[in-house]
Enzyme design. Structure first.
Site, PDB file in Angstrom:
ATOM      1  N   LYS A 161      64.993  44.552  16.867  1.00 29.08           N
ATOM      2  CA  LYS A 161      64.846  43.376  16.303  1.00 29.08           C
ATOM      3  C   LYS A 161      66.176  42.981  15.857  1.00 29.08           C
ATOM      4  O   LYS A 161      66.654  43.490  14.798  1.00 29.08           O
ATOM      5  CB  LYS A 161      64.084  43.430  14.878  1.00 29.08           C
ATOM      6  CG  LYS A 161      63.312  42.371  14.436  1.00 29.08           C
ATOM      7  CD  LYS A 161      64.132  41.109  13.915  1.00 29.08           C
ATOM      8  CE  LYS A 161      64.923  41.504  12.767  1.00 29.08           C
ATOM      9  NZ  LYS A 161      65.770  40.497  12.111  1.00 29.08           N
ATOM     10  N   SER A 211      72.627  44.212   5.281  1.00 33.29           N
ATOM     11  CA  SER A 211      72.952  44.142   3.982  1.00 33.29           C
ATOM     12  C   SER A 211      72.410  45.377   3.028  1.00 33.29           C
ATOM     13  O   SER A 211      71.420  45.869   3.534  1.00 33.29           O
ATOM     14  CB  SER A 211      72.354  42.731   3.246  1.00 33.29           C
ATOM     15  OG  SER A 211      70.915  42.933   3.163  1.00 33.29           O
ATOM     16  N   GLY A 215      68.666  47.033   3.386  1.00 35.62           N
ATOM     17  CA  GLY A 215      68.732  48.263   3.902  1.00 35.62           C
ATOM     18  C   GLY A 215      68.137  49.257   3.044  1.00 35.62           C
ATOM     19  O   GLY A 215      67.414  50.278   3.310  1.00 35.62           O
ATOM     20  N   GLU A 232      72.740  51.583   7.559  1.00 32.93           N
ATOM     21  CA  GLU A 232      73.906  51.506   7.362  1.00 32.93           C
ATOM     22  C   GLU A 232      74.332  50.076   6.820  1.00 32.93           C
ATOM     23  O   GLU A 232      73.768  49.173   7.140  1.00 32.93           O
ATOM     24  CB  GLU A 232      74.788  51.360   8.699  1.00 32.93           C
ATOM     25  CG  GLU A 232      75.071  52.800   9.413  1.00 32.93           C
ATOM     26  CD  GLU A 232      75.605  54.062   8.614  1.00 32.93           C
ATOM     27  OE1 GLU A 232      76.480  53.356   7.855  1.00 32.93           O
ATOM     28  OE2 GLU A 232      75.249  55.232   8.793  1.00 32.93           O
ATOM     29  N   GLU A 361      80.111  43.011  -1.850  1.00 36.61           N
ATOM     30  CA  GLU A 361      80.837  42.776  -0.703  1.00 36.61           C
ATOM     31  C   GLU A 361      80.715  41.202  -0.247  1.00 36.61           C
ATOM     32  O   GLU A 361      79.653  40.832  -0.332  1.00 36.61           O
ATOM     33  CB  GLU A 361      80.100  43.480   0.589  1.00 36.61           C
ATOM     34  CG  GLU A 361      80.626  43.313   1.902  1.00 36.61           C
ATOM     35  CD  GLU A 361      79.619  44.159   3.032  1.00 36.61           C
ATOM     36  OE1 GLU A 361      80.207  44.863   3.717  1.00 36.61           O
ATOM     37  OE2 GLU A 361      78.433  44.009   3.084  1.00 36.61           O
TER      38      GLU A 361
END
Length: 463
Positions: A161, A211, A215, A232, A361
């Site tokens: 996906k 993100s 995640g 990750e 981030e």
């Protein structure tokens, strides 16, 4: 987004009027159906043996290399990856498939001495079944490949996906892979959260890159089902520059890690920590290096910093540096770079504690310059964020570097090199909010996509 009414659109960030894909989202039912087809194909794929899997993965590598120019142009157009980086990603994609084509010949277990009497104790690793892969847009070919190739090599089937912004790249990669593999072994389901959630609810092992918030939700959902999961997620990576460093070289490395692909890498540098007397010369050299970064059309081979992936992403970058002292950048470029979503490489200083640049981030070409009294202070600053993916350390003294390495709370440490950059044959991952679960890539991936079985073999008729 609803399961049936949503429209999936992928457009070029360099020219938002250029639409590559516009289709109805497939729905959760389509995603579960893809997992069911993959599950039906998995026993034959595993039973076909290592030689067949190796040949299939080698064929994928050959096909990627044959389509290199087409794939490069597609990555430039769909996700705004600068031409030079796009070429490198395609080459790495082929190398990843070729590397894992040897994995089917690796030992899958070991023989152990029985504790007493005759017999054998065996350990063996077997595939989980269907690997559900959820991947981002920023490495639209390499990340799906470094997840899919090891999963397939050890006998799993795969349902991918991709991020909506990278739909065209994923579909083209799927066409290449599917030509080399039996039907049902590799499937792709475009879409968004609805389709991703469905795959997480149905697959036998989950690998996610994206993100932090998503995640963590993926990790909770998969863990609740009792299936293996790796996620990750983000990075807030630091570059530490000591006074004895080669300042010009360090500035060049850090500028590349801030601005390359407009900072849209989880390994990009977003905090620059100058130790002691390194601050003044580094400030000047890094600002100069960032001013010299070519910003522009990603199809131009000279471009280093292309567009942000979306208008929202550019707004996030500009907002993050608003009101701060900018040594360079801090605005959208004034030069005529076309209709895309561009932002100038930006370096700010005097960032107040708690500012979002020091805790979130931003995922763009912006970094904060921070002073540190000594190496110990620099390490504390580097470790002070919720993330722990990668740190770069710049110094001419290996002893000094080694003295600080073990105190850095990051999964990867790079000495006299940019923070950005991945060696696909080595474990990849971080600490804290950057990663959940086992590492990706290299031999670590082969272990993640398999589970261990222990067998006790005793002679018949013994007591």
């Amino acid at each position: 987004m609803t399961a049936h009414a949503a429209t999936l659109t992928s457009r070029s960030p360099a020219d938002p009027s250029d639409i590559l894909v516009q289709i109805p989202a497939p729905s959760a039912f389509a995603a579960v159906d893809a997992v069911d087809r993959a599950r039906a194909a998995q026993p034959d794929w595993q039973a076909g043996g290592g030689a067949a899997r190796s040949a299939a993965l080698t064929a994928v590598a050959d096909a990627v290399e044959a389509a290199a120019d087409e794939l490069t142009a597609l990555a430039v157009r769909e996700v705004g990856k600068p031409l030079t980086e796009a070429r490198a990603e395609v080459a790495r994609t082929a190398a990843i498939w070729r590397y894992y084509a040897q994995a089917p010949y690796e030992p899958t277990g070991a023989v152990h001495e029985a504790a007493a009497g005759a017999g054998l104790l065996l350990s063996r690793r077997l595939p989980h079944g269907v690997a559900g892969l959820i991947t981002p847009w920023n490495f639209p070919l390499a990340i799906p490949s470094w997840k899919a190739a090891p999963a397939l090599a050890v006998g799993n089937t795969v349902v991918l996906k991709p991020a909506p912004e990278a739909t065209a790249c994923a579909q083209r990669l799927a066409e290449i892979v599917q030509r080399a593999l039996p039907a049902g072994v590799f499937g792709v389901v475009p879409g968004g959260a609805v389709e991703g959630n469905a795959i997480v609810s149905a697959a036998d092992v989950i690998s996610f890159t994206g993100s932090t918030a998503v995640g963590q939700a993926v990790a909770r959902a998969a863990t609740g089902r009792g299936v293996p999961v790796q996620a990750e997620m983000g990075g807030l990576n630091a570059a530490i520059v000591l006074p004895d460093a080669h300042i010009e070289q360090a500035a060049a490395h850090i500028a590349a890690a801030i601005s390359g692909y407009a900072g849209q890498k989880c390994t990009a540098t977003s905090r620059v920590i100058a130790v002691g007397t390194a601050l003044d010369p580094l400030r000047e050299a890094l600002a100069e290096a960032l001013r010299a970064v070519p910003v522009g059309d990603p199809a131009d081979a000279a471009t280093v910093c292309g567009p942000l992936i979306s208008e929202h992403a550019r707004g996030q970058v500009l907002d993050a540096s608003h009101g701060l002292r900018a040594l360079v950048g801090g605005t959208a470029p004034h030069a005529p770079h076309g209709p895309g979503w561009y932002a100038a490489p930006t370096l700010v200083e005097e960032v107040p504690p708690g500012h979002r640049l020091l805790r979130e981030e931003v995922f763009g070409p912006v970094a904060a310059l921070l002073p540190a009294d000594d190496l110990a202070h620099a390490v504390r600053i580097a470790n002070s964020v919720p993330y722990g993916l990668v740190t770069s350390v710049h110094t001419a003294d290996l002893n000094t570097a080694l003295s600080g390495l073990d105190r850095l709370d990051t999964g990867m440490i790079r000495i006299n090199a940019p923070s950005s950059g991945v060696d696909f044959h080595l474990p990849f991952g971080g600490t804290k909010a950057s990663s959940h679960g086992p590492r990706e890539q290299g031999r670590a991936a082969l272990e993640f996509y398999t589970s261990s079985r222990t067998y006790t073999l005793s002679p018949a008729g013994t007591m």
